[in-house]
Design an enzyme around this catalytic site. Sequence first.
Site, PDB file in Angstrom:
ATOM      1  N   PRO A  89       0.822  -1.226   0.000  1.00  0.00           N
ATOM      2  CG  PRO A  89      -0.696  -1.522   1.722  1.00  0.00           C
ATOM      3  CD  PRO A  89       0.624  -2.012   1.196  1.00  0.00           C
ATOM      4  CD  GLU A 117       0.959  -5.848  11.183  1.00  0.00           C
ATOM      5  OE1 GLU A 117       0.182  -6.814  11.308  1.00  0.00           O
ATOM      6  OE2 GLU A 117       0.608  -4.694  10.828  1.00  0.00           O
TER       7      GLU A 117
HETATM    8  C1  4FV Z   1      -1.285  -4.346  -0.984  1.00  0.00           C
HETATM    9  C2  4FV Z   1      -2.022  -3.366  -1.673  1.00  0.00           C
HETATM   10  C3  4FV Z   1      -1.480  -4.768   0.408  1.00  0.00           C
HETATM   11  C4  4FV Z   1      -0.044  -5.017   3.312  1.00  0.00           C
HETATM   12  C5  4FV Z   1       0.440  -5.818   4.473  1.00  0.00           C
HETATM   13  C6  4FV Z   1       0.202  -7.253   2.564  1.00  0.00           C
HETATM   14  C7  4FV Z   1      -0.603  -6.005   2.350  1.00  0.00           C
HETATM   15  C8  4FV Z   1       0.565  -7.238   4.008  1.00  0.00           C
HETATM   16  N1  4FV Z   1      -0.358  -4.820  -1.828  1.00  0.00           N
HETATM   17  N2  4FV Z   1      -1.510  -3.292  -2.931  1.00  0.00           N
HETATM   18  N3  4FV Z   1      -3.055  -2.627  -1.236  1.00  0.00           N
HETATM   19  N4  4FV Z   1      -0.498  -5.542   0.947  1.00  0.00           N
HETATM   20  O1  4FV Z   1      -2.462  -4.383   1.031  1.00  0.00           O
HETATM   21  O2  4FV Z   1      -0.514  -4.169  -3.001  1.00  0.00           O
HETATM   22  O3  4FV Z   1       1.907  -7.629   4.151  1.00  0.00           O
END
Ligand code: 4FV
Length: 257
Positions: A89, A117
């Site tokens: 994110p 996390e």
């Molecule tokens: C995410 C997104 C996403 C964050 C913590 C995986 C998560 C956990 N990846 N776009 N939105 N990743 O939420 O690509 O590790």
Amino acid sequence: MHASIVTLFPELFEPFLRATVLGRAVQKGLLRVDLTDMRAFGQGRHRIVDDRPFGGGPGMVLMAEPVVRAVEAAREAHGTEVRTIYLSPQGRRFDQSIASELAAAPDGFILLCGRYEGIDERALDLLALEERSLGDYVLSGGEAAALAVLDATARLVPGVLGDDRSAPEDSFSNAQGLLDHPHYTRPASWRDVPVPEILLSGNHAAIAAWRHEVALERTRTRRPDLLAPGSAYNPEPTRPSLTDTPTQGSAGADKEA
Ligand code: 4FV
């Protein structure tokens, strides 16, 4: 196209790479996807890959060593200059233009999937990764995002889709960067709802004009940001934006001054 996925859950990708157009693309040799299991680079007898966060707080963090070793192992199959994307994110938004770049990338690309996390920042710094986000929400892992990136990219590879005209006419990738026009198929009347007459006319020029007009209208109402100056639809700031009244625009401006 050659992609590698670094993940703790390679099994999540297998059904996806067996079925759908991607499965056929793999069969046809148009697509190669290598899955690198991060667990294989875990530490100790229990192959530990995560630990508690320094500074306290909830959850766990992926450790730097297993992540770096897993990505370095994946890079061996591509060449060290390969584009490596960490889905998170915190990244800039992934979009169709990046999908086109990745589909044409000579060395292919690597997708790194986070879990917990996130990943120890020192690993991200060392690997000089590119961070990309699928959207402003939080997933439990990067795998779902990696699947979306893989799908959006692989379908741009010539021969992957049944008809190579499909992709260029899609939303965002059609010449104007507009949303897609509506689609209809048989029956011509469904529950007494007819198909727009123009589509049955056989007049392809009129059909194309209608589709463009509807695509423009729906983009104006649903995604005005796609029409903003500087957008794919409106690249040159000189082109009068749709909100300008006839007198304004570059020419008008000079007059006033
Ligand atoms: C995410 C997104 C996403 C964050 C913590 C995986 C998560 C956990 N990846 N776009 N939105 N990743 O939420 O690509 O590790």
